[in-house]
Scaffold this active site. Structure first.
Site, PDB file in Angstrom:
ATOM      1  CD  GLU A  92      -6.184   1.124  -8.090  1.00 38.88           C
ATOM      2  OE1 GLU A  92      -5.618   0.668  -9.116  1.00 38.88           O
ATOM      3  OE2 GLU A  92      -7.009   0.465  -7.436  1.00 38.88           O
ATOM      4  CG  HIS A 111      -6.374  -5.289   0.931  1.00 41.09           C
ATOM      5  ND1 HIS A 111      -5.638  -6.184   0.202  1.00 41.09           N
ATOM      6  CD2 HIS A 111      -7.324  -4.814   0.075  1.00 41.09           C
ATOM      7  CE1 HIS A 111      -6.127  -6.266  -1.029  1.00 41.09           C
ATOM      8  NE2 HIS A 111      -7.139  -5.437  -1.130  1.00 41.09           N
TER       9      HIS A 111
END
Lengths: 323, 334
Positions: A60, A129
């Site tokens: 990321e 998540h």
């Protein structure tokens, strides 16, 4: 009007903008071969090639950093975060680089990029998540933050975000991807920085956004049957926030409720409450009410997740108590 | 898998260099030295605000590398970035004005020393975050590759920054996608106030190149000729599309981490020894005179011109107006 899913609406936005402007490209994890875990990139690689729809390493930091660098070199990149929860991995690239470069360098160069971040609760995905982290980014000058609640705005805001010369974070709720809604066939844009009064009402202003705005509409319907007229305002942009629309609505209804899926503490609702307290306290006939998640990580087990989740019933209950 | 890094030696003779390039080396190194000496002096006098980090003793690395680039190539530099910025061709007046917090600065006084950029010469920014530049340079290189340009991106970092995870993520991405990036480690021995060897797994940062399948080269960073040659070879290959490379320049930070650093972590004798024996500017002078490629008169003229340009930059910055408070909100959004 035709109805398509939220996911298809974002795909159309990508397709139209990538066709129009060859500097637009997207990169992220699992987006090319797999088409995105929510199908939101399906078909794009076949049309635009693996150079413009790039599968990245699991990185990321480099995804966002490289998008910033590419933007500085003349491209209009779109970074996909896979799950919004992963923004913590690349936070420096977001708030110290992407957000600040234009201002810190005296306006020499814009950073025209979009960070797509699928957020929110789905399938008991638990603590890492499932989060809604949008309020973090309204604290960072230089960023724009948008968060659609329906397919039409999903497309219109994504197109606006891609064409915006400022860095834009685009939160998209994972539970919205499969939802259908009316989407115009002709080209349109949803303006960034403008909230929308979706249903007019006279007794209370209910400000919400993203999936939770759909819960707000449901709550308003229930309350309507009970004789409480709710004005539902879809915020659509978190930053810059549309104070005017909120204050105008509160001036009319004299009551304010803010509902969001994110934890209540330090959330978007806190900022809106402060704005109305500072600039519209005379409009109010009752204390402001915030409905948000409890101050815990997102739990896994069903009963716990249900206890955590903001629902139409919880929003309606909170409003009933105001009367 | 690439082989162990190689050490690139200094050229056996410097007679092949044309006068223009020799003059350029000396001009840039001299300007950097004067620039930084003036910064030190003005900072300690309380005229320059904020934090400043000077590049004294490391002039040969930036100069040798930048002499292989055009203004269309990109660089990402660091908190210790004045030297790179001068070597890339930025106007010292506007640099100095920025460091003084003046409106005439490159960033209109919004950046300061650690946030200078001059996009007109491909200097895409200093960075106050150690290790913040790798991924940005990788992205600029990606853009160049996608647009079919031959220009490259160079990212400068120190031995300390080589321990950031961002190095790994950018190096992997750049190598996996064969992007035109040159990673330049200026190993000045000090990670802020810590001797790098006490916190770093390897003696040579260039050893890490192997793990990414990219060539690694080590060079004496205080020898502008060696740096120039090493960078030249790597940059030629990068421009050909062979992917990224890592160049480690062994140097030494003569100043403290920041100007005003009490330097409790080393002795004055240690620093003085390096400066006496291994000053890159003195080494250049000694060598060009010994090999008779430049005369003392030529050196003196270049040096005096460089001094004048930097003194003018200081005067310009001192006299330039400060930004108006009303400019606070300018350039926040487009």
């Amino acid at each position: 009007m035709r109805e398509i899913t939220f996911s298809q609406a974002t795909l159309e936005a990508m397709d139209e903008e990538m066709t129009r402007d060859e500097t637009v490209f997207v990169m992220g994890e699992d987006i090319a071969r797999q088409g995105g875990i929510f199908g939101q990139f399906k078909g794009l690689p076949a049309k635009f090639g693996s150079d413009r729809v790039k599968d990245t390493p699991i990185t990321e930091t480099a995804i966002v950093g490289a998008c910033v660098g590419a933007a500085l070199a003349g491209m209009r990149p779109i970074a996909d975060m896979h799950f919004a929860d992963f923004v913590g991995v690349c936070m420096d690239e977001i708030f110290n680089q992407m957000a600040k470069i234009h201002y810190m360098f005296g306006g020499q160069k814009t950073v025209p990029m979009v960070l797509r971040a699928p957020d929110g609760l789905i399938n008991q995905a638990a603590a890492q998540h499932s989060q809604s982290l949008e309020s973090w980014f309204m604290h960072v000058p230089g960023l724009k933050v948008v968060i659609p609640s329906n397919p039409a705005d999903a497309k219109g805001l994504l197109k606006s975000a891609i064409r915006d010369d400022n860095p834009v974070i685009y939160f998209e709720h994972k539970s919205l991807f499969s939802r259908k809604g009316p989407v115009p066939e002709e080209e349109y844009f949803t303006p960034i920085g403008k909230a929308k009064v979706v249903t007019e009402g006279s007794d209370v202003t209910l400000v919400s956004y993203s999936l939770c705005f759909n819960h707000a509409l449901e709550a308003a319907q229930m309350l309507g049957k009970e004789g409480i007229s709710v004005e539902c305002v879809d915020l659509r942009t978190i930053s810059p926030i549309d104070k005017d629309t909120i204050l105008e609505s509160v001036a009319k209804t004299s009551r304010l409720v803010i509902a969001h899926e994110a934890v209540k503490q330090g959330g978007v609702g806190a900022e809106i409450s402060a704005i109305v307290a500072e600039e519209g306290i005379d409009y109010l006939d009752a204390p402001i009410v915030r409905v948000g998640a409890p101050f815990t990580p997102v739990p896994f087990a069903k009963p716990l997740e249900m206890a955590y989740r903001v629902t139409p019933q919880k929003i309606a209950d909170a409003i009933r108590k105001m009367f | 898998m690439c082989a162990k890094p190689v050490t690139k030696k200094t050229p056996s003779s410097i007679k092949k260099y044309d006068k223009e390039l020799l003059n350029h080396f000396y001009d840039v190194m001299s300007k950097i030295r004067f620039f930084e000496q003036n910064i030190q002096e003005k900072f300690l006098a309380g005229v320059i605000p904020g934090f400043v980090h000077v590049y004294i003793g490391e002039e040969a690395t930036g100069t040798g590398i930048m002499s292989n680039l055009t203004k269309k190539d990109y660089i990402q530099t660091t908190h210790r970035g004045h030297g790179h910025t001068i070597a890339k061709g930025a106007d010292p007046k506007r640099m100095m004005a920025e460091i003084f917090g003046k409106k005439a600065g490159f960033c209109k006084g919004k950046g300061g020393s650690m946030h200078i950029a001059d996009f007109s010469v491909g200097m895409l920014g200093a960075n106050g975050i150690v290790g913040g530049g790798y991924t940005l340079a990788t992205g600029s290189a990606l853009a160049n590759k996608m647009m079919g340009k031959k220009e490259i991106a160079v990212v400068f970092f120190g031995d300390g920054a080589s321990n950031r995870g961002t190095f790994h993520e950018a190096a992997n991405m750049a190598a996996a996608w064969k992007l035109p990036v040159l990673f330049v480690c200026e190993n000045n021995q000090w990670a802020s106030t810590t001797p790098y060897r006490t916190t770093t797994s390897v003696e040579d940062i260039a050893d890490r190149a192997q793990g990414y399948g990219m060539p690694g080269v080590i060079v004496d960073g205080n020898d502008v000729f060696a740096v120039y040659e090493a960078a030249k070879g790597l940059i030629e290959n990068i421009r050909k599309g062979e992917g990224p490379a890592l160049l480690e320049c062994k140097t030494y930070r003569i100043g403290g981490h920041f100007v005003g650093d009490p330097e409790m972590y080393r002795t004055k004798e240690e620093v003085q020894k390096v400066f006496t024996e291994n000053d890159p500017i003195t080494r250049f002078e000694t060598r060009v005179l010994a090999e008779k490629v430049m005369s003392q008169a030529e050196l003196d003229e270049i040096k005096s011109n460089a001094r004048k340009i930097i003194e003018e930059a200081v005067d310009f910055a001192m006299q330039a107006p400060e930004p108006d408070p009303a400019e606070l909100y300018q350039d926040l959004y487009v």
